[in-house]
Scaffold this motif. Structure first.
Motif, PDB file in Angstrom:
ATOM      1  N   LEU A  98      25.192 -29.150 -37.138  1.00 51.37           N
ATOM      2  CA  LEU A  98      23.681 -28.787 -36.281  1.00 51.37           C
ATOM      3  C   LEU A  98      22.623 -28.604 -37.434  1.00 51.37           C
ATOM      4  O   LEU A  98      21.710 -29.273 -37.167  1.00 51.37           O
ATOM      5  CB  LEU A  98      24.016 -27.972 -35.164  1.00 51.37           C
ATOM      6  CG  LEU A  98      22.704 -27.428 -34.261  1.00 51.37           C
ATOM      7  CD1 LEU A  98      22.400 -28.869 -33.566  1.00 51.37           C
ATOM      8  CD2 LEU A  98      22.925 -26.348 -33.573  1.00 51.37           C
ATOM      9  N   PRO A  99      22.722 -27.830 -38.341  1.00 49.30           N
ATOM     10  CA  PRO A  99      21.771 -27.539 -39.129  1.00 49.30           C
ATOM     11  C   PRO A  99      21.280 -28.607 -39.921  1.00 49.30           C
ATOM     12  O   PRO A  99      20.054 -29.021 -40.117  1.00 49.30           O
ATOM     13  CB  PRO A  99      22.330 -26.399 -40.215  1.00 49.30           C
ATOM     14  CG  PRO A  99      23.337 -25.701 -39.471  1.00 49.30           C
ATOM     15  CD  PRO A  99      23.793 -26.705 -38.453  1.00 49.30           C
ATOM     16  N   THR A 100      22.232 -29.647 -40.253  1.00 49.59           N
ATOM     17  CA  THR A 100      21.828 -30.644 -41.034  1.00 49.59           C
ATOM     18  C   THR A 100      21.196 -31.691 -40.073  1.00 49.59           C
ATOM     19  O   THR A 100      19.994 -32.391 -40.644  1.00 49.59           O
ATOM     20  CB  THR A 100      23.200 -31.275 -41.449  1.00 49.59           C
ATOM     21  OG1 THR A 100      23.858 -30.428 -42.249  1.00 49.59           O
ATOM     22  CG2 THR A 100      22.897 -32.644 -42.373  1.00 49.59           C
ATOM     23  N   GLN A 101      21.481 -31.714 -38.942  1.00 50.28           N
ATOM     24  CA  GLN A 101      21.071 -32.649 -38.034  1.00 50.28           C
ATOM     25  C   GLN A 101      19.422 -32.360 -37.587  1.00 50.28           C
ATOM     26  O   GLN A 101      18.435 -33.183 -37.259  1.00 50.28           O
ATOM     27  CB  GLN A 101      21.652 -32.844 -36.599  1.00 50.28           C
ATOM     28  CG  GLN A 101      23.133 -33.588 -36.773  1.00 50.28           C
ATOM     29  CD  GLN A 101      23.736 -33.708 -35.570  1.00 50.28           C
ATOM     30  OE1 GLN A 101      23.589 -32.527 -34.679  1.00 50.28           O
ATOM     31  NE2 GLN A 101      24.653 -34.746 -35.210  1.00 50.28           N
ATOM     32  N   ALA A 102      19.271 -30.978 -37.592  1.00 51.76           N
ATOM     33  CA  ALA A 102      17.966 -30.472 -37.070  1.00 51.76           C
ATOM     34  C   ALA A 102      17.182 -30.736 -38.456  1.00 51.76           C
ATOM     35  O   ALA A 102      15.806 -30.828 -38.131  1.00 51.76           O
ATOM     36  CB  ALA A 102      18.299 -28.695 -36.896  1.00 51.76           C
ATOM     37  N   GLU A 106      13.617 -32.654 -38.392  1.00 53.07           N
ATOM     38  CA  GLU A 106      11.997 -31.857 -38.562  1.00 53.07           C
ATOM     39  C   GLU A 106      11.715 -32.544 -39.805  1.00 53.07           C
ATOM     40  O   GLU A 106      10.463 -32.900 -40.027  1.00 53.07           O
ATOM     41  CB  GLU A 106      12.643 -30.529 -39.300  1.00 53.07           C
ATOM     42  CG  GLU A 106      13.085 -29.436 -38.123  1.00 53.07           C
ATOM     43  CD  GLU A 106      13.360 -28.334 -39.034  1.00 53.07           C
ATOM     44  OE1 GLU A 106      13.254 -28.253 -40.110  1.00 53.07           O
ATOM     45  OE2 GLU A 106      13.568 -27.211 -38.138  1.00 53.07           O
ATOM     46  N   ASP A 107      12.281 -33.405 -40.870  1.00 51.85           N
ATOM     47  CA  ASP A 107      11.979 -34.447 -41.658  1.00 51.85           C
ATOM     48  C   ASP A 107      11.259 -35.772 -41.133  1.00 51.85           C
ATOM     49  O   ASP A 107      10.249 -36.086 -41.277  1.00 51.85           O
ATOM     50  CB  ASP A 107      12.887 -34.834 -42.519  1.00 51.85           C
ATOM     51  CG  ASP A 107      13.387 -33.701 -43.458  1.00 51.85           C
ATOM     52  OD1 ASP A 107      12.805 -32.717 -43.604  1.00 51.85           O
ATOM     53  OD2 ASP A 107      14.574 -33.924 -44.090  1.00 51.85           O
ATOM     54  N   ALA A 108      11.888 -36.188 -40.092  1.00 49.93           N
ATOM     55  CA  ALA A 108      11.334 -37.423 -39.198  1.00 49.93           C
ATOM     56  C   ALA A 108       9.995 -36.914 -38.361  1.00 49.93           C
ATOM     57  O   ALA A 108       9.259 -37.676 -38.335  1.00 49.93           O
ATOM     58  CB  ALA A 108      12.461 -37.874 -38.303  1.00 49.93           C
ATOM     59  N   LEU A 109      10.158 -35.545 -37.871  1.00 50.46           N
ATOM     60  CA  LEU A 109       8.878 -35.282 -37.427  1.00 50.46           C
ATOM     61  C   LEU A 109       7.515 -35.208 -38.218  1.00 50.46           C
ATOM     62  O   LEU A 109       6.578 -35.338 -38.101  1.00 50.46           O
ATOM     63  CB  LEU A 109       9.114 -34.028 -36.631  1.00 50.46           C
ATOM     64  CG  LEU A 109       9.923 -34.164 -35.013  1.00 50.46           C
ATOM     65  CD1 LEU A 109      10.159 -32.721 -34.462  1.00 50.46           C
ATOM     66  CD2 LEU A 109       9.151 -35.132 -34.059  1.00 50.46           C
ATOM     67  N   ALA A 110       8.053 -34.599 -39.378  1.00 57.38           N
ATOM     68  CA  ALA A 110       6.842 -34.322 -40.552  1.00 57.38           C
ATOM     69  C   ALA A 110       6.174 -35.745 -41.130  1.00 57.38           C
ATOM     70  O   ALA A 110       5.449 -35.743 -41.191  1.00 57.38           O
ATOM     71  CB  ALA A 110       7.625 -33.510 -41.589  1.00 57.38           C
ATOM     72  N   GLN A 111       7.331 -36.642 -41.049  1.00 56.04           N
ATOM     73  CA  GLN A 111       6.910 -38.076 -41.581  1.00 56.04           C
ATOM     74  C   GLN A 111       5.925 -38.776 -40.469  1.00 56.04           C
ATOM     75  O   GLN A 111       4.889 -39.470 -40.626  1.00 56.04           O
ATOM     76  CB  GLN A 111       7.972 -39.072 -41.739  1.00 56.04           C
ATOM     77  CG  GLN A 111       8.571 -38.690 -43.184  1.00 56.04           C
ATOM     78  CD  GLN A 111       9.930 -39.417 -43.076  1.00 56.04           C
ATOM     79  OE1 GLN A 111      10.387 -40.172 -42.320  1.00 56.04           O
ATOM     80  NE2 GLN A 111      10.529 -39.324 -44.280  1.00 56.04           N
ATOM     81  N   ALA A 112       6.277 -38.645 -39.241  1.00 59.18           N
ATOM     82  CA  ALA A 112       5.293 -39.012 -37.996  1.00 59.18           C
ATOM     83  C   ALA A 112       4.252 -38.467 -37.963  1.00 59.18           C
ATOM     84  O   ALA A 112       3.129 -38.951 -37.616  1.00 59.18           O
ATOM     85  CB  ALA A 112       6.192 -38.812 -36.810  1.00 59.18           C
ATOM     86  N   ARG A 113       4.291 -36.933 -38.074  1.00 57.56           N
ATOM     87  CA  ARG A 113       2.739 -36.150 -38.210  1.00 57.56           C
ATOM     88  C   ARG A 113       2.066 -36.880 -39.431  1.00 57.56           C
ATOM     89  O   ARG A 113       0.752 -36.971 -38.988  1.00 57.56           O
ATOM     90  CB  ARG A 113       3.111 -34.704 -38.316  1.00 57.56           C
ATOM     91  CG  ARG A 113       3.203 -33.943 -37.125  1.00 57.56           C
ATOM     92  CD  ARG A 113       3.235 -32.638 -37.186  1.00 57.56           C
ATOM     93  NE  ARG A 113       4.325 -32.045 -36.600  1.00 57.56           N
ATOM     94  CZ  ARG A 113       5.504 -31.532 -37.050  1.00 57.56           C
ATOM     95  NH1 ARG A 113       5.849 -31.631 -38.320  1.00 57.56           N
ATOM     96  NH2 ARG A 113       6.300 -31.229 -36.095  1.00 57.56           N
TER      97      ARG A 113
END
Length: 157
Positions: A98-102, A106-113
């Motif tokens: 779970l922490p790895t997936q989270a 988070e990395d994908a959301l940062a790239q989208a932002r």
């Protein structure tokens, strides 16, 4: 087959017991900074899966997994004493993903932002190629009808 409430109580007791043992009784130097995240027990209370996370590098995760494998017998005997039930469940340790997936999310959301901000910067001073609103609206249709001359006015001219 035990009911769900009893399985949940057994899982909670195993969680507490394993966490207490890892904190004080097990002195393996390979054991890293570990957190027990969840315990799942089968419906017949015969098998328990203990999910854990390790803070640190990949090597520390491997060392901690080895330390847990070597301490499984001691942990199972202590869990059996703590539970006080006829059959002690077998214990398997599983690294919690779970922490790895989270972190991946988070990395994908940062790239989208970052991409959204880049698009907003590139369109900051942009104007429309044609009219800002190219669609006809009902109120404009009424104005156009009012401006058209009648046939009677054309005959007089």
């Amino acid at each position: 087959m035990a009911d769900a409430a009893r399985a949940r109580k057994v899982a909670d007791r195993i969680h507490q017991t394993v966490a207490r043992l890892l904190q004080g009784r097990i002195k393996d130097p390979r054991l890293g900074f570990i957190t027990i995240t969840d315990v799942r027990v089968t419906g017949d209370l015969q098998q328990a899966t203990v999910f854990y996370t390790v803070y640190g590098s990949q090597r520390e995760r491997r060392d901690t997994a080895a330390a847990l494998r070597s301490a499984t017998g001691l942990i199972r005997s202590e869990v059996g004493k703590a539970l006080g039930i006829r059959l002690t469940p077998s214990i398997a340790f599983q690294l919690d993903a779970l922490p790895t997936q989270a972190k991946t999310f988070e990395d994908a959301l940062a790239q989208a932002r970052a991409k959204d901000e880049e698009i907003a910067r590139s369109t900051a001073g942009a104007t429309y190629a044609g009219d800002p609103d190219p669609y006809r609206h009902d109120d404009e249709d009424e104005e156009i009808e009012d401006e058209e001359p009648d046939e009677a006015d054309e005959d007089e001219a």
